[in-house]
Design an enzyme around this catalytic site. Structure first.
Site, short mmCIF file in Angstrom:
data_model
loop_
_atom_site.label_atom_id
_atom_site.label_comp_id
_atom_site.label_asym_id
_atom_site.label_seq_id
_atom_site.Cartn_x
_atom_site.Cartn_y
_atom_site.Cartn_z
N ARG A 1 -9.37 60.64 -48.00
CA ARG A 1 -10.44 59.49 -47.34
C ARG A 1 -11.91 60.21 -46.85
NH1 ARG A 1 -6.64 57.03 -42.90
NH2 ARG A 1 -5.18 58.62 -43.31
N TRP B 1 -9.37 60.80 -57.60
CA TRP B 1 -9.02 61.58 -58.66
C TRP B 1 -7.92 62.39 -58.05
CZ3 TRP B 1 -13.77 61.45 -55.61
CH2 TRP B 1 -13.62 62.07 -54.75
N GLU C 1 0.30 66.00 -57.50
CA GLU C 1 0.81 64.87 -57.79
C GLU C 1 1.24 64.80 -59.46
OE1 GLU C 1 1.87 61.89 -56.56
OE2 GLU C 1 1.69 63.48 -55.21
#
Length: 417
Positions: A72, A240, A245
């Site tokens: 964030r 992005w 992940e």
């Protein structure tokens, strides 16, 4: 006097406008004038329309409020494309291709959200069936799953609609778009809009023989955006990837591509005992390959240590701005080496703040709003490596795999799967 439903919308609208206009540096007079117009619209029409400025800042606030997102720090950089006027399936598909092109930016990824028409009288004018705009298919066969088990449900729907893939582990699904209660339409994605990264290892050449790849941009497309009492059910967005992940979840999870055994074999690791820590070592090497490959191809990506440091900076900035950081610790820590990050040692509370990005059930999981003919049983898909000795991506244990389309595996709106 506003009806109960409109009164709830008014309360959320007032809260949003006051915060939004204060952050945008608008005067008290501008704020009160805008609130007067909104109340009049609610009394006359039962709803109101956001200005483009409100839409943009509301989307940014939603990212800032995303308790599960570690990325964030960059919320002010989000761009927003206003496509609320689009009213045809082909128009939506074109807007989604524009989103892909602008966000991909030849590998220099840009955070972007595209917004379509909001809910009207409780109904969604536009729904995007895809979990992500670019996502690999998953085929159930008598020999197991070929491709991504997380995509099995959507792949079945695409087959019903008439789409046919090549049956490889990395078939990109088409865009599936539904307007109101009409039958959804599918649109193939031209290859020029799909940036993929073949995975290679910085030191072990044999790693490339696994035939692994992943798409460059995670563009979440099945969540809804809520701003000031208005809901946007079609609001695809992207940031992005954080490398874990791809390397620690998508390719490593047992209920996804389950590649750790194949990676361990390439590196000659002892898989006969857990005490060799072969899974940990394979996980690290797989993530090293993801980072190396993305950087080698000039595609934006962040490692989990840098992302964690960036989140700490974000939290400090929020504190200096007089805002409490909303966070869910179990989602903020990375899936690899979490104890080596500062976030591990902190605690956070999910404040459920709005504006927000929220899960919503996929249309094809709710119940048929249209009737599609069942397709003939497809031929057995070709496995990657049938002819060249590469890894077999079929999975024998997928009956209990969680449904990503239902939001089970989504970890972070702007960085994660």
């Amino acid at each position: 006097m506003l009806p109960p439903r409109d009164n709830t919308m008014w309360q959320e609208a007032e809260q949003f406008i006051r915060i939004c206009y204060q952050e945008l540096g608008k005067s008290s007079l501008e704020t009160e004038n805008r609130l007067t117009i909104i109340k009049q619209d609610l009394q006359r029409h039962g709803s109101y329309t956001h200005t483009y400025e409100e839409l943009v800042h509301g989307a940014k606030m939603a990212w800032r409020n995303s308790a599960k997102c570690v990325g964030r720090l960059f919320w002010p950089s989000l761009e927003v494309l206003d496509r609320r006027e689009v009213s045809t399936e082909a128009g939506v598909a074109e807007a989604l291709l524009q989103h892909m092109e602008w966000a991909t930016n030849q590998g220099r990824l840009r955070p972007l959200m595209t917004l379509f028409a909001p809910l009207h009288e409780g109904k969604a004018p536009v729904r995007i069936w895809n979990h992500q705009l670019i996502r690999y298919a998953g085929y159930e066969t008598e020999h197991g799953v070929i491709g991504d088990p997380a995509s099995i449900a959507l792949t079945k729907e695409c087959l019903k609609l008439g789409w046919r893939g090549e049956g490889t582990p990395f078939d990109v699904l088409p865009l599936v778009i539904q307007l109101g209660d009409r039958k959804p339409q599918w649109f193939p994605i031209p290859e020029s809009y799909i940036l993929e990264v073949p995975l290679v290892h910085p030191e072990i050449a044999a790693f490339a023989e696994l035939g692994l790849r992943w798409y460059a941009v995670p563009m979440i497309s099945d969540m809804k955006l809520e701003i000031g009492g208005i809901t946007y059910p079609a609001a695809p967005f992207n940031g992005w990837y954080m490398e874990t992940e791809i390397g620690a979840r998508n390719l490593a999870d047992v209920h996804r591509y389950n590649m750790l055994p194949a990676v361990a074999e390439v590196f000659g690791l002892d898989m006969t005992t857990n005490t060799s820590l072969w899974k940990d070592r394979a996980l690290v090497e797989l993530n090293r390959a993801v980072l190396h490959s993305f950087k080698q191809q000039g595609v934006s990506i962040v490692d989990h240590h840098t992302a964690s440091d960036q989140f700490i900076r974000f939290a400090k900035q929020e504190e200096e701005a007089g805002r409490t950081v909303s966070g869910r610790w179990s989602w903020l820590i990375p899936p690899m080496s979490p104890a080596a990050t500062q976030i591990w040692h902190n605690s956070y509370t999910d404040l459920n703040e709005k504006p927000s990005l929220e899960y919503q059930t996929a249309p094809y999981l709710i119940g048929p709003a249209y009737h599609a003919e069942q397709p003939e049983k497809p031929e057995h898909p070709k496995r990657l490596g049938q002819d060249n000795g590469a890894a077999d991506f079929s999975s024998q244990k997928n009956s209990g795999a969680p449904s990503v389309e239902a939001g089970a595996a989504l970890r972070c709106p702007f960085h994660k799967e």
